[in-house]
Design a protein around this motif. Sequence first.
Motif, short mmCIF file in Angstrom:
data_model
loop_
_atom_site.label_atom_id
_atom_site.label_comp_id
_atom_site.label_asym_id
_atom_site.label_seq_id
_atom_site.Cartn_x
_atom_site.Cartn_y
_atom_site.Cartn_z
N HIS A 11 0.84 -1.20 0.00
CA HIS A 11 0.00 0.00 0.00
C HIS A 11 0.87 1.26 0.00
CE1 HIS A 11 -2.50 3.18 1.87
NE2 HIS A 11 -3.44 2.68 1.08
N ASN A 41 -6.34 3.44 -12.30
CA ASN A 41 -6.18 2.02 -11.97
C ASN A 41 -5.26 1.83 -10.77
OD1 ASN A 41 -7.91 1.05 -13.94
ND2 ASN A 41 -6.29 0.89 -15.46
N LYS A 45 -7.23 2.63 -7.69
CA LYS A 45 -8.15 1.54 -7.36
C LYS A 45 -7.42 0.41 -6.65
CE LYS A 45 -11.47 2.34 -11.04
NZ LYS A 45 -12.03 1.85 -12.31
N GLU A 46 -6.23 0.08 -7.13
CA GLU A 46 -5.43 -0.97 -6.49
C GLU A 46 -5.04 -0.54 -5.08
OE1 GLU A 46 -3.29 -4.48 -5.81
OE2 GLU A 46 -4.91 -3.97 -7.17
N LYS A 47 -4.66 0.71 -4.92
CA LYS A 47 -4.30 1.24 -3.60
C LYS A 47 -5.49 1.13 -2.65
CE LYS A 47 -3.01 5.52 -1.34
NZ LYS A 47 -2.87 6.94 -1.50
N LEU A 48 -6.68 1.49 -3.13
CA LEU A 48 -7.88 1.39 -2.32
C LEU A 48 -8.21 -0.05 -1.97
CD1 LEU A 48 -10.33 2.74 -0.99
CD2 LEU A 48 -11.49 2.63 -3.19
N ARG A 49 -8.03 -0.95 -2.93
CA ARG A 49 -8.28 -2.37 -2.67
C ARG A 49 -7.37 -2.89 -1.56
NH1 ARG A 49 -6.35 -7.08 -3.16
NH2 ARG A 49 -4.46 -6.44 -4.21
N LEU A 50 -6.09 -2.48 -1.61
CA LEU A 50 -5.15 -2.89 -0.58
C LEU A 50 -5.56 -2.33 0.79
CD1 LEU A 50 -1.81 -2.38 -2.51
CD2 LEU A 50 -2.71 -4.56 -1.68
N LYS A 51 -5.96 -1.07 0.81
CA LYS A 51 -6.37 -0.45 2.07
C LYS A 51 -7.60 -1.16 2.65
CE LYS A 51 -7.74 3.83 4.24
NZ LYS A 51 -6.79 4.64 4.90
N GLU A 52 -8.56 -1.49 1.79
CA GLU A 52 -9.75 -2.20 2.26
C GLU A 52 -9.41 -3.57 2.82
OE1 GLU A 52 -12.21 -2.03 -1.22
OE2 GLU A 52 -13.09 -0.10 -0.64
N GLU A 53 -8.49 -4.26 2.18
CA GLU A 53 -8.09 -5.57 2.68
C GLU A 53 -7.35 -5.44 4.01
OE1 GLU A 53 -5.82 -9.65 1.28
OE2 GLU A 53 -6.05 -8.01 -0.15
N ARG A 98 -10.00 -4.76 6.59
CA ARG A 98 -10.78 -5.97 6.84
C ARG A 98 -10.02 -6.95 7.73
NH1 ARG A 98 -10.90 -10.92 4.70
NH2 ARG A 98 -9.42 -10.41 3.07
#
Length: 54
Positions: A14, A37, A40-48, A51
């Motif tokens: 991240h 893009n 979006k990948e950075k946000l996906r990592l942050k969400e994971e 979680r």
Amino acid sequence: MSFDAHLDALKRKHLAMSDAVEQAQRSPSIDGLKVANMKKEKLRLKEEITRLST
């Protein structure tokens, strides 16, 4: 891979993605779609990370 090691790896990815996005935004020749893009990948990592941390 242990849970803590996995979480640390996600945090490093991240941070690296954050640096890459900042650098790309300063570059006038970068494609806006590529930056989107990357964000979006950075946000996906942050969400994971979020979680897994809860």
